[in-house]
Structures are given as structure tokens and as C-alpha cells.
Scaffold this active site. Structure first.
Site, PDB file in Angstrom:
ATOM      1  N   GLN A   1       0.841  -1.195   0.000  1.00  0.00           N
ATOM      2  CA  GLN A   1       0.000   0.000   0.000  1.00  0.00           C
ATOM      3  C   GLN A   1       0.877   1.246   0.000  1.00  0.00           C
ATOM      4  O   GLN A   1       1.813   1.352   0.786  1.00  0.00           O
ATOM      5  CB  GLN A   1      -0.926   0.035   1.206  1.00  0.00           C
ATOM      6  CG  GLN A   1      -1.935   1.186   1.119  1.00  0.00           C
ATOM      7  CD  GLN A   1      -2.845   1.266   2.322  1.00  0.00           C
ATOM      8  OE1 GLN A   1      -2.430   1.721   3.378  1.00  0.00           O
ATOM      9  NE2 GLN A   1      -4.102   0.849   2.160  1.00  0.00           N
TER      10      GLN A   1
ATOM     11  N   CYS B   1      -6.735   6.636   5.012  1.00  0.00           N
ATOM     12  CA  CYS B   1      -6.173   6.896   6.335  1.00  0.00           C
ATOM     13  C   CYS B   1      -6.685   8.238   6.865  1.00  0.00           C
ATOM     14  O   CYS B   1      -6.544   9.265   6.202  1.00  0.00           O
ATOM     15  CB  CYS B   1      -4.655   6.894   6.279  1.00  0.00           C
ATOM     16  SG  CYS B   1      -3.888   7.180   7.893  1.00  0.00           S
TER      17      CYS B   1
ATOM     18  N   LYS C   1      -8.077   1.682  -1.561  1.00  0.00           N
ATOM     19  CA  LYS C   1      -8.768   1.646  -0.273  1.00  0.00           C
ATOM     20  C   LYS C   1      -9.112   3.079   0.111  1.00  0.00           C
ATOM     21  O   LYS C   1      -8.231   3.938   0.145  1.00  0.00           O
ATOM     22  CB  LYS C   1      -7.907   0.992   0.811  1.00  0.00           C
ATOM     23  CG  LYS C   1      -8.684   0.731   2.111  1.00  0.00           C
ATOM     24  CD  LYS C   1      -7.883  -0.107   3.096  1.00  0.00           C
ATOM     25  CE  LYS C   1      -8.759  -0.619   4.236  1.00  0.00           C
ATOM     26  NZ  LYS C   1      -9.325   0.454   5.063  1.00  0.00           N
TER      27      LYS C   1
ATOM     28  N   GLY D   1     -10.061  -5.322  10.431  1.00  0.00           N
ATOM     29  CA  GLY D   1      -8.921  -4.585  10.947  1.00  0.00           C
ATOM     30  C   GLY D   1      -8.785  -4.731  12.444  1.00  0.00           C
ATOM     31  O   GLY D   1      -8.114  -5.628  12.949  1.00  0.00           O
TER      32      GLY D   1
END
Length: 349
Positions: free
Chosen positions: A70, A100, A139, A224
């Protein structure tokens, strides 16, 4: 379930999480049934590629295929070059981070901050897809804020750019980890595109995974926070999705050698001094919710030697087994129970 030419063994994935999903932890998740695991995000800035932190994050020795890296950044050309750099060093999938929520990441217009600039999103995705001959995935979150949700538009931009798979965390950046994940938005994205969509957010049990797949129509789920201290959740979810039945909790006799292997690999990966420090959070996740775990964690955090740390964990689990015969978690009233409580929010990407 496929990503490009890569066939995955199931549709239960481990989420990339900064400071958590290093190579030892990814290997542990795969051992316990995760069909796919993405590395924690690495910087696209070439000035950082030689740093110890980035070099370690890009170490995939012995990792099961496909190796997924990533990348985080905001410059299309820099991200494209970073993608080529990683593919040359063994990456088989490139994942772009636009999810994020960390302030230090968003402050430099990376991560979920990119969702405020759809034109830049499109330039980044086109540049990275054109730069490499491996699958590129994305993502991301549902938007910058509840007032600025644009998950469906971003999904269409990604599909047009040639992105092969989308993973959507069902919250905006502004929401952090508060409230409930918006599965209706994930469902809308699934209806809007033809590429696979992975649902992420609040999936903490086999029953929840089944419900999320039913509600969203997603092709897979990504776990996660719930895997921290409970990596066997992947096989529990996969078994439930495949059979409708629930697996019994793992025995301590099975867990003990697996955790010892994890700690030993962790110590080798980081070195004896740093390895002991960075392993503490994993040990806390494994033990703090177990009966007697709080007292053990207080003692364990004063240990500085790798061998002593590993022996302490093994000893605690042996004592726990002698006392309870298996895993016993504490509820909010301090009473033992078999099921783990809900995980604590961390910086899940």
C-alpha cells in the site's frame, strides 16, 4: 475471488493498519485463515525509501502470494514511480491509500484528504495504473465528511482508470471511528461499478461479516481492529460463511505455539531491543481482555529481554489454561465469558 490474475483462497481479508500489520503479523493472519493481507502503508516519497522504517515495511521475505504493497502520497508522478519501484522488488498488487484519517497524513493532502479533490484522485489512479503491469487497487472512505460523501463518484473514477478492486471503509474521514459504519454507502458503490468491492468497518464477528455481506452485496470483507489479539477471527468468519456454523474458540494448546512463533519472528524482524518494545502492543491485545490480563500486562511492560518476554506470555497462557481450561474473557463487570468484547479503536487504515 480474484484480483487480476491472482486467485485468493477466500473472501476474508486483513486490513492494512499503520504500525500493526507488519510482515510477522500479516503472516500470522494468513496462518489463521485470512485469504489476503495488505502491507501497512509505505511512503511514496523517494527520499524515504532508504529509511529504516520504509525498508522494513517493504520487506516481504517469505510472505505468501500475492504480495500487496500500500502506497500513500499525493503526487501522481511520485506515486507512479513508487509503484514501479515496489513492483521491481516483488510487489504483486499495488494498493493506493485514500482512507487513512490520521492528522499527520491528511495534513500533507494524503490519505482520505485526497477525497476532497476528485480530479487529483483521477490523475493519481491513471498514473499508477499506467506505470505498472500488476493490479492496482484502492482503499478509501465514503468521503471527507458527512456533507461531502462522494464514494460512488470516486468508485466510478477508479473503475474508469483501470483499478481492479475497491475496499471501502464505511465512514467519512471526519467520522473517524465514531458511530456505525454506513453499509448503505458500500451497497451503493457495489451497484455502481462492475469491479469487486470489499466491505470494511466494524466487522468483529462471523455473524457481523455475514450480515454485512448480505446488506452490501460486497464481494469480500476486510477485518482490521477485531483481528488485533484475535487473528483466528479470519478462520472463524470463513467457516461461518462457508457452512453457517460457528467454530468453537481455539484451544490455548493451539494458541501458545502460534503466539510464540509470532513473537520470535517479531523479535527477529525488528531486532532484540526494538522488537521487545513493539511487541508489547500485540501482547496487550492478546491478553488484556482475558481474566487476569490487566495484572499480567502491567508486569509484562517492565520486561526488556526478548527471551523473558516470550517466556512470560507462555507462562501466563499456561496458568490461564490451568485455571479456566480455555480462553476466558472478562465482561464489563469483571466476570469471565467465552466471547471477546468489542475491540478498541486504533489507527486502522
Amino acid at each position: 475471488m480474484r484480483i487480476g490474475s491472482h486467485e485468493l483462497k477466500n473472501r476474508v481479508f486483513a486490513a492494512p493498519t499503520a504500525g500493526v500489520t507488519d510482515r510477522p503479523f500479516r503472516r500470522l493472519c494468513r496462518r489463521f485463515g485470512a485469504g489476503y493481507a495488505v502491507a501497512e502503508m509505505a511512503a511514496s516519497n523517494p527520499r524515504l525509501w532508504a529509511s529504516e522504517k520504509t525498508t522494513r515495511r517493504l520487506n516481504h521475505d517469505g510472505e505468501p502470494a500475492p504480495v500487496a504493497v500500500q502506497l500513500a502520497g499525493a503526487d501522481p508522478l511520485m506515486l507512479a514511480e513508487a509503484a514501479r519501484y515496489n513492483v521491481d522488488r516483488g510487489a504483486e498488487v499495488i494498493d493506493i491509500n485514500m482512507g487513512c484519517p490520521a492528522k499527520k497524513v491528511c495534513a500533507v493532502a494524503s490519505g482520505s484528504a485526497l477525497l476532497r479533490d476528485e480530479a487529483l484522485v483521477a490523475r493519481i489512479l491513471h498514473a499508477v495504473v499506467a506505470a505498472v503491469d500488476v493490479p492496482v487497487t484502492l482503499k478509501y472512505r465514503t468521503g471527507w465528511s458527512p456533507e461531502l460523501r462522494n464514494a460512488v463518484r470516486v468508485a466510478r473514477l477508479a473503475e474508469d482508470a483501470g483499478v481492479r478492486l475497491l475496499t471501502l471503509h464505511g465512514r467519512t474521514r471526519a467520522c473517524g471511528f465514531a458511530g456505525q459504519a454506513e453499509y448503505e454507502t458500500i451497497a451503493a458503490v457495489k451497484r455502481a461499478v462492475s469491479i469487486p468491492v470489499v466491505a470494511n468497518g466494524d466487522i468483529d464477528s462471523p455473524q457481523k461479516a455475514r450480515a454485512v455481506l448480505a446488506a452490501t452485496g460486497a464481494d469480500a470483507v476486510m477485518v482490521g481492529r477485531a483481528a488485533q489479539g484475535r487473528p483466528w477471527i479470519f478462520r472463524e468468519i470463513e467457516h461461518h460463511l462457508s457452512t453457517g456454523a460457528m467454530l468453537p474458540p481455539p484451544s490455548i494448546a493451539e494458541i501458545r505455539p502460534a503466539l510464540q512463533e509470532h513473537l520470535q519472528e517479531h523479535h527477529r524482524f525488528y531486532g532484540a531491543v526494538q522488537g521487545v518494545r513493539t511487541a508489547r502492543k500485540h501482547i496487550v491485545w492478546y491478553t488484556q481482555r482475558l481474566a487476569g490480563g490487566a495484572e499480567f500486562c502491567a508486569r509484562m511492560n517492565r520486561i526488556d529481554a526478548a527471551e523473558v518476554q516470550a517466556a512470560a506470555v507462555d507462562g501466563f497462557l499456561r496458568e490461564h489454561e490451568d485455571r479456566f481450561g480455555g480462553l476466558r474473557y472478562l465482561d464489563g463487570h469483571g466476570q469471565p465469558r467465552r466471547e471477546p468484547p468489542s475491540p478498541v479503536a486504533t489507527a486502522d487504515d
